[in-house]
Design an enzyme around this catalytic site. Sequence first.
Site, PDB file in Angstrom:
ATOM      1  N   LEU A 280       0.808  -1.217   0.000  1.00 12.15           N
ATOM      2  CA  LEU A 280       0.000   0.000   0.000  1.00 12.15           C
ATOM      3  C   LEU A 280       0.845   1.273   0.000  1.00 12.15           C
ATOM      4  O   LEU A 280       0.296   2.378   0.050  1.00 12.15           O
ATOM      5  CB  LEU A 280      -0.915   0.017   1.232  1.00 12.15           C
ATOM      6  N   ARG A 281       2.157   1.120  -0.053  1.00 11.68           N
ATOM      7  CA  ARG A 281       3.010   2.304  -0.039  1.00 11.68           C
ATOM      8  C   ARG A 281       2.786   3.162  -1.286  1.00 11.68           C
ATOM      9  O   ARG A 281       2.892   4.385  -1.238  1.00 11.68           O
ATOM     10  CB  ARG A 281       4.483   1.895   0.089  1.00 11.68           C
TER      11      ARG A 281
END
Length: 343
Positions: A280-281
């Site tokens: 999810l970065r």
Amino acid sequence: MPAAFPFSAIVAQDEMKLAILIAATDQSIGGVLVFGDRGTGKSTAIRALAALLPPMRVVERCPYNCDPEAPEAALCDACRDTRLNGGKLKVRKAPVPVVDLPLGATEDRVIGALDLESALTRGEKRFEPGLLARAHRGFLYIDEANLLEDHLVDALLDVAASGENVVEREGLSVRHPARFVLVGSGNPEEGELRPQLLDRFGLSVEVSTPQDLKSRMQVVRLRDEFERDPAAFIEKHKRKDGKIRRQILKAKDTLDQVEVPDATLERASQLCMKLGTDGLRGELTLIRAARAYAALEGDESVEDKHLKHVAPPALRHRLRRNVLDDAGSTTRVNRAVEELFGA
């Protein structure tokens, strides 16, 4: 220190300049990786931006450039003890640091080590701060980041993740703040960057030598004019640089007020899912970069136009290899943006 080339005088390389401005507006984005040809203004742009920023308030004689207004948790041990004991932190102004991390640097030079002179002459165990200490609250610039040795990459990963440098060696136990904008550059033909370090860069920019005659002539003319009389050249561009400085300061002040609607967050997630980014970065960086871009533009909320503009630098280095698609990562991002947002 030598005079820095004015940021407003840099020709072309618009994506690189915007990425650097975004990273300076919101340091939580994680820095900028610039890959491309030599002599395209990569290091010039970093030093120009640092010179553009107003001097920062630091604690006098603090080797870590501590912010006198920072909470106790963000101070070094000496500054924290002074405040807790009721002492007053003396303040001075200092330029925003730009620290070069050379490829041949030792780990001691980077993270710090025992001060041998104090140990041998006075028998004292004192800590000699390294490059990470000098870069705190500024920029750490790594030229040829793809050629950096593995043990230095590991040290940088630890500090980049925590914002704190921890040294445990030779009987020393030292912690000090180390938050900086990490800027790396390199030529992809000379080797790939380790995936762990690549993922830590918030934005990735591709630069190339200008191919149109007018731009090349303008670059040569401006650089020659600067080197013949730096003071006069800087004065000539002082007003334009001042405008950019005010834009950055206003963006930093209003960043927290910029709204990210649920619809925009949904679009960001849809884009990352469409591209198949890991973790999810990518979404976090995309949203933060779009918010910083909106703040720079003076907008009150993040919209599709902001996402579309920052999607390539935020996501191009997070794509998996696709053996069935030989298109470059930038092409894949642009294609996905067009399919999701329309032309």
